[in-house]
Design a protein around this motif. Structure first.
Motif, mmCIF file in Angstrom:
data_model
loop_
_atom_site.group_PDB
_atom_site.id
_atom_site.type_symbol
_atom_site.label_atom_id
_atom_site.label_comp_id
_atom_site.label_asym_id
_atom_site.label_seq_id
_atom_site.Cartn_x
_atom_site.Cartn_y
_atom_site.Cartn_z
ATOM 1 N N THR A 1 0.847 -1.198 0.000
ATOM 2 C CA THR A 1 0.000 0.000 0.000
ATOM 3 C C THR A 1 0.879 1.242 0.000
ATOM 4 O O THR A 1 2.052 1.181 0.365
ATOM 5 C CB THR A 1 -0.878 0.068 1.277
ATOM 6 O OG1 THR A 1 -0.016 0.074 2.414
ATOM 7 C CG2 THR A 1 -1.827 -1.113 1.363
ATOM 8 N N GLU A 2 0.251 2.343 -0.395
ATOM 9 C CA GLU A 2 1.005 3.590 -0.411
ATOM 10 C C GLU A 2 1.351 4.027 1.013
ATOM 11 O O GLU A 2 2.454 4.478 1.278
ATOM 12 C CB GLU A 2 0.174 4.669 -1.099
ATOM 13 C CG GLU A 2 1.017 5.707 -1.788
ATOM 14 C CD GLU A 2 0.158 6.607 -2.646
ATOM 15 O OE1 GLU A 2 0.223 7.826 -2.413
ATOM 16 O OE2 GLU A 2 -0.585 6.087 -3.513
ATOM 17 N N ALA A 3 0.390 3.838 1.917
ATOM 18 C CA ALA A 3 0.682 4.081 3.330
ATOM 19 C C ALA A 3 1.677 3.002 3.750
ATOM 20 O O ALA A 3 1.407 1.828 3.606
ATOM 21 C CB ALA A 3 -0.601 3.972 4.151
ATOM 22 N N ASP A 4 2.813 3.443 4.260
ATOM 23 C CA ASP A 4 3.877 2.469 4.535
ATOM 24 C C ASP A 4 3.902 2.105 6.021
ATOM 25 O O ASP A 4 4.303 2.904 6.848
ATOM 26 C CB ASP A 4 5.220 3.082 4.103
ATOM 27 C CG ASP A 4 6.393 2.159 4.400
ATOM 28 O OD1 ASP A 4 6.163 1.000 4.799
ATOM 29 O OD2 ASP A 4 7.539 2.607 4.229
ATOM 30 N N ARG A 5 3.489 0.886 6.325
ATOM 31 C CA ARG A 5 3.539 0.406 7.707
ATOM 32 C C ARG A 5 4.716 -0.541 7.926
ATOM 33 O O ARG A 5 4.854 -1.149 8.972
ATOM 34 C CB ARG A 5 2.218 -0.301 8.054
ATOM 35 C CG ARG A 5 1.059 0.657 8.311
ATOM 36 C CD ARG A 5 -0.263 -0.077 8.407
ATOM 37 N NE ARG A 5 -0.645 -0.645 7.126
ATOM 38 C CZ ARG A 5 -1.459 -0.063 6.232
ATOM 39 N NH1 ARG A 5 -1.983 1.107 6.512
ATOM 40 N NH2 ARG A 5 -1.727 -0.639 5.090
ATOM 41 N N ALA A 6 5.547 -0.713 6.888
ATOM 42 C CA ALA A 6 6.663 -1.655 6.999
ATOM 43 C C ALA A 6 8.012 -0.937 7.011
ATOM 44 O O ALA A 6 9.047 -1.580 7.013
ATOM 45 C CB ALA A 6 6.613 -2.660 5.846
ATOM 46 N N ALA A 7 7.988 0.400 7.034
ATOM 47 C CA ALA A 7 9.223 1.197 7.106
ATOM 48 C C ALA A 7 10.202 0.811 5.998
ATOM 49 O O ALA A 7 11.399 0.650 6.219
ATOM 50 C CB ALA A 7 9.877 1.057 8.488
ATOM 51 N N ILE A 8 9.696 0.674 4.774
ATOM 52 C CA ILE A 8 10.525 0.119 3.697
ATOM 53 C C ILE A 8 11.724 0.998 3.340
ATOM 54 O O ILE A 8 12.713 0.507 2.822
ATOM 55 C CB ILE A 8 9.699 -0.180 2.417
ATOM 56 C CG1 ILE A 8 9.157 1.099 1.780
ATOM 57 C CG2 ILE A 8 8.592 -1.180 2.684
ATOM 58 C CD1 ILE A 8 8.637 0.880 0.360
ATOM 59 N N LYS A 9 11.637 2.294 3.637
ATOM 60 C CA LYS A 9 12.749 3.168 3.237
ATOM 61 C C LYS A 9 13.906 3.168 4.231
ATOM 62 O O LYS A 9 14.903 3.853 4.027
ATOM 63 C CB LYS A 9 12.245 4.592 2.985
ATOM 64 C CG LYS A 9 11.465 4.671 1.674
ATOM 65 C CD LYS A 9 10.868 6.024 1.440
ATOM 66 C CE LYS A 9 9.801 5.938 0.361
ATOM 67 N NZ LYS A 9 8.912 7.099 0.397
ATOM 68 N N VAL A 10 13.758 2.451 5.314
ATOM 69 C CA VAL A 10 14.904 2.298 6.222
ATOM 70 C C VAL A 10 15.357 0.837 6.242
ATOM 71 O O VAL A 10 15.876 0.341 7.235
ATOM 72 C CB VAL A 10 14.627 2.839 7.646
ATOM 73 C CG1 VAL A 10 14.551 4.357 7.613
ATOM 74 C CG2 VAL A 10 13.358 2.243 8.232
ATOM 75 N N HIS A 11 15.172 0.166 5.116
ATOM 76 C CA HIS A 11 15.678 -1.194 4.948
ATOM 77 C C HIS A 11 16.740 -1.215 3.845
ATOM 78 O O HIS A 11 16.787 -0.319 3.016
ATOM 79 C CB HIS A 11 14.537 -2.150 4.620
ATOM 80 C CG HIS A 11 13.721 -2.517 5.824
ATOM 81 N ND1 HIS A 11 12.835 -1.645 6.398
ATOM 82 C CD2 HIS A 11 13.696 -3.645 6.572
ATOM 83 C CE1 HIS A 11 12.285 -2.230 7.458
ATOM 84 N NE2 HIS A 11 12.791 -3.445 7.586
ATOM 85 N N ASP A 12 17.556 -2.282 3.848
ATOM 86 C CA ASP A 12 18.586 -2.398 2.814
ATOM 87 C C ASP A 12 17.936 -2.406 1.435
ATOM 88 O O ASP A 12 18.411 -1.754 0.509
ATOM 89 C CB ASP A 12 19.405 -3.666 3.045
ATOM 90 C CG ASP A 12 20.156 -3.609 4.361
ATOM 91 O OD1 ASP A 12 21.189 -2.929 4.418
ATOM 92 O OD2 ASP A 12 19.678 -4.197 5.341
#
Lengths: 174, 111, 552
Positions: C173-184
């Motif tokens: 989803t556009e709402a990011d609940r997985a914090a994808i931008k602070v992952h490798d």
């Protein structure tokens, strides 16, 4: 050090020489720099020749010369440094190198499985390694999920085979 | 790693974790391992501390303990007290979940 | 939910047997600790301050009731009756004995669970959105591709000795609940103008010593090519990532040093080569096979009319707070998503007792199609609950001390285990979170303050995600004494930001008052409808700097 080739313990067949060592007669493995500096004279020796790549020496540097090598030795300065796994895959999958790819350096038993899957067919191992240990380590897992440089079928392809067989059986029963 | 050995600490004890279950232990004066800091041998000065560290080697070789090291202690009213927060927590358990484990038994250590 | 077939079972069983042999060799003294340490670490077994710690993988945060019950059993039988849910959606046991670990792994394997790749410099457990399959605006269930990645990355022979650990997160989803931008690697599932589903790929995000926000290098990777693309990223990293310095070995440093454009160029080049071989092409029928496991459960056709619910809300203030805070909109009429807070006032963030696990398992079984989720904010989620059942779920949670109505509020804090348990920590985290929690216990006040995320880490490794907390707290050690540095303005959602340092660090005793002042400045400054983070973005750090440190 013991040498395992294609799963068999064999005698050392190449002499690994350093940058400034005198070249002995017979088959040698030389550092990349020495190959690059003495390429022409090494070729005229007419003995089997191998090259050793340190971690950080990309195999692209020997891509055009691969026909000259019986062995490409890839160094593991410490088992944690896994660069050479990628180097081995490039040599096998991309450059189509069919000679020997040998793991040298800090080659530990818990890594044998990964090395063989990445295309290493020769491992220089500690003296304590026995054929049983080798078999156990390389055979740790019956199945592999992902394709690599070995010819193991992936779990995905096995699943498809099973599914196809089930379909055939169903069709036959109809 | 934080709050380990303090250089120049006068009094030190030796701690490690037991291999089989990871439990914190201390080396005692009579050459045994104890779970209580109060049983620990306290070495005064550099030489005694080094000797204490050497005495841990047989326990490592016998696969009884792992990761032995020295840490600073103080003697207070005849009791041995770890100097750092870290070693106090190792000695007496976490400062949370005070209902169980050694933090329940040694409630007075965290104060 | 995904179910193991004979192949998955075989791999996990063989892994358990391998580890059993390794533990026996260690206990017999056949191998030294130096040799054993990397082996146990490959299997999620750490040595912490008081004992070993075993980290169990919860793939993309999804658990069945049966699995959660097994986790409860293990906590009782081999541990001290509780477990700790982490920001990696995993579960940690704090007190297992080495000799028991093979038996624990057997028990885990019996419910299709394991500890594979929960530590070591390999591709770690893939994390995802706890609302997967339930969120309204989802392009596709992120668990499908997460499971594909789980399989591809398990015992990957080329990528088991990377320069450093590697974390992949997926959002549908556009709402990011997985914090994808602070992952490798962060994967955003998207649709292109032709209506095809594919992936945006971010690389080089991460927290730790040098926090970085991921850079988008893949605009639209087609479905069939995702594994080839990921393999390309991994290979570029494995060959070029730094190995000379532990703190510079994550992919974020490589991306930072060569630049996102150069990274993109190298990945594209490698990707084109891998793609040519076709070996990693992902056939549609394999995607479909895995997709079938994540098909919608048998939802009933319900109306969103909820007169009964409204009446219950009106009658019970506690329930009203809980519904408002802990439930979220579901894609199906008549259903809701229920968040279970593991942040009781004064408690340990993420801790869950065996009895509580059993209680949640029973609720999942009865009310949410037999499965639940672990969130990266250390809570649990029942993804599909009928609105008509909300009161019953609430009552049962309340009986299990699990009905704290604080999700996304100031007491819903993330905290790493810190110096109370962790061998790497410089300072304690849990007591800080507890003191703040106690200070802001009043639920009316929490509601008035609104959404505010406080994240605490006990060292620079940032397991408590302090950089991306609206208020971040980092424990540091100054000559054996714990101090706490505060950052403001971090965020882990689709507007990811790294927090700014407020000023000099505080002592443990000063922290609650400092937080109190920060909150007061926000309340005095906020405009209508502004959350803390909105106000911070509008006014910046200056008003906080000026007022927090002024003498009483």
């Amino acid at each position: 050090m013991k040498l395992i080739k294609n799963g068999k313990f064999v005698e050392q067949d190449f002499v690994a020489v350093g940058a400034d060592d005198a070249l002995p007669d017979g088959a040698v493995i030389v550092p990349l720099e020495r190959w690059e500096a003495e390429r022409d004279s090494l070729i005229t020796r007419n003995t089997p020749i191998g090259v050793k790549l340190e971690s950080g020496q990309h195999p692209e540097r020997i891509r055009e010369d691969l026909d000259h090598f019986s062995v490409v030795a890839l160094d593991f300065p410490i088992y944690r440094n896994g660069r050479a796994y990628s180097y081995a895959r490039l040599l096998r999958d991309r450059y189509g190198y069919e000679g020997e790819v040998r793991a040298v350096g800090n080659v530990l038993q818990d890594q044998f499985y990964f090395m063989v899957r990445c295309g290493f067919d020769a491992l220089e191992v500690q003296d304590k390694i026995t054929p049983e240990v080798f078999e156990q380590s390389v055979g740790a897992f019956t199945y592999a999920y992902q394709p690599a440089a070995d010819d193991r079928p992936t779990v995905m392809s096995l699943r498809h085979r099973l599914a196809a067989r089930a379909d055939e059986a169903r069709a036959a029963a109809d | 790693m934080a709050q380990h050995t303090r250089k120049g600490a006068k009094e030190q004890a030796l701690t490690a974790n037991r291999l089989i279950d990871g439990v914190v232990v201390y080396l005692t004066a009579d050459g045994k391992l104890s779970e209580s800091l109060q049983d620990a041998e306290v070495a005064e000065g550099k030489e005694a501390a080094e000797a204490l560290l050497t005495r841990a080697t047989p326990f490592v070789d016998a696969n009884e303990i792992i990761e032995p090291y020295l840490f600073a202690v103080e003697l207070e009213d005849g009791r041995i007290r770890a100097v750092s927060v870290r070693e106090t927590i190792r000695q007496a358990g976490p400062t949370v979940r005070l209902d169980l484990g050694k933090q329940a038994e040694l409630a007075d250590v965290h104060g | 939910m995904y179910r193991y077939d004979e192949f998955d079972h075989s791999l996990v069983k063989e892994r358990v047997e391998q580890f059993r042999g390794q533990v026996a060799r260690r206990l017999d003294g056949d191998i030294t600790e130096d040799e054993f340490k990397p082996i146990r670490l490959m299997n999620g077994l750490y040595l912490q301050l008081h004992a070993y710690m075993l980290r169990v993988a919860v793939p993309y945060g999804t658990l069945s009731s049966k699995q959660l019950r097994k986790l409860a059993d293990i906590a009782r039988k081999y541990d001290r009756g509780y477990g700790h849910f982490t920001t990696r959606q995993n579960l940690q046991y704090n007190w297992p004995a080495l000799k028991d670990v093979p038996a624990i792994l057997d028990e885990l394997a019996s419910v299709e669970m394991h500890c594979i790749q929960t530590s070591g410099n390999c591709i770690r457990n893939v994390t995802s959105d706890q609302y997967a399959g339930a969120a309204k605006d989802e392009v596709e269930d992120p668990r499908i591709i997460s499971e594909v990645i789980r399989q591809w990355s398990t015992f990957h022979p080329e990528f088991s000795f990377l320069p450093r650990k590697f974390k992949i997160a997926v959002s549908g989803t556009e709402a990011d609940r997985a914090a994808i931008k602070v992952h490798d690697i962060g994967i955003q599932i998207v649709t292109n103008d032709k209506g095809e589903v594919g992936y945006q790929v971010y690389v080089g995000g991460g927290l730790g010593r040098t926090p970085m926000i991921g850079k988008k290098i893949g605009d639209f990777v087609p479905k069939a090519d995702l594994l080839a693309y990921l393999e390309a990223v991994m290979r570029v990293y494995n060959m070029n990532g730094r190995r000379d310095n532990l703190y510079k070995s994550r992919i974020k440093i490589l991306v930072h040093e060569i630049g996102a454009e150069e990274m993109q160029r190298q990945v594209e080049e490698e990707f084109a080569e891998i793609r040519k071989t076709g070996a990693l092409n992902l056939p549609q029928d394999e995607i479909d096979r895995i997709k079938a496991y994540f098909a919608d459960p048998a939802f009933e056709d319900l109306s969103d009319d909820a007169a009964e619910l409204d009446a219950a809300i009106a009658a019970d203030k506690g329930f009203a707070h809980w519904v408002k805070n802990n439930t979220a909109a579901h894609k199906k009429p008549g259903y809701a998503i229920v968040n279970i807070s593991l942040k009781p006032i004064g408690g340990t963030p993420g801790d869950c007792s065996a009895d509580q696990m059993d209680a949640v398992a029973a609720l999942a079984e009865k009310y949410s199609f037999d499965e639940l989720r672990v969130t990266h904010e250390q809570n649990l989620t029942l993804a599909h609950v009928r609105k008509a059942d909300l009161k019953a779920v609430y009552d049962a949670l309340k009986a299990a001390d699990l009905a704290t109505a604080n999700v996304n509020l100031i007491t819903d804090q993330i905290a790493c285990p810190g110096l109370d348990y962790c061998n790497l920590a410089n300072a304690r985290s849990i007591p800080i979170a507890q003191e703040i929690s106690n200070r802001f216990a009043d639920i009316e006040r929490q509601h008035d303050i609104g959404e505010l995320k406080i994240n605490t880490s006990g060292c620079i490794n940032a397991c408590g995600h302090h950089h991306v907390g609206h208020i971040g707290i980092l424990g540091v050690d100054k000559k054996g004494v714990e101090y706490y540095q505060v950052t403001l303005g971090g965020s882990a959602d689709e507007n990811t930001a790294i927090g700014d340092i407020l000023g000099p660090a505080f002592t443990e005793q000063e922290i609650p008052d400092a937080i109190e002042k920060i909150v007061k400045i926000y309340l005095d400054t906020r405009q209508d409808g502004e959350r803390f983070i909105d106000t911070y973005r509008r006014v910046g750090i200056q008003p906080f700097k000026e007022n927090v440190y002024e003498a009483h």
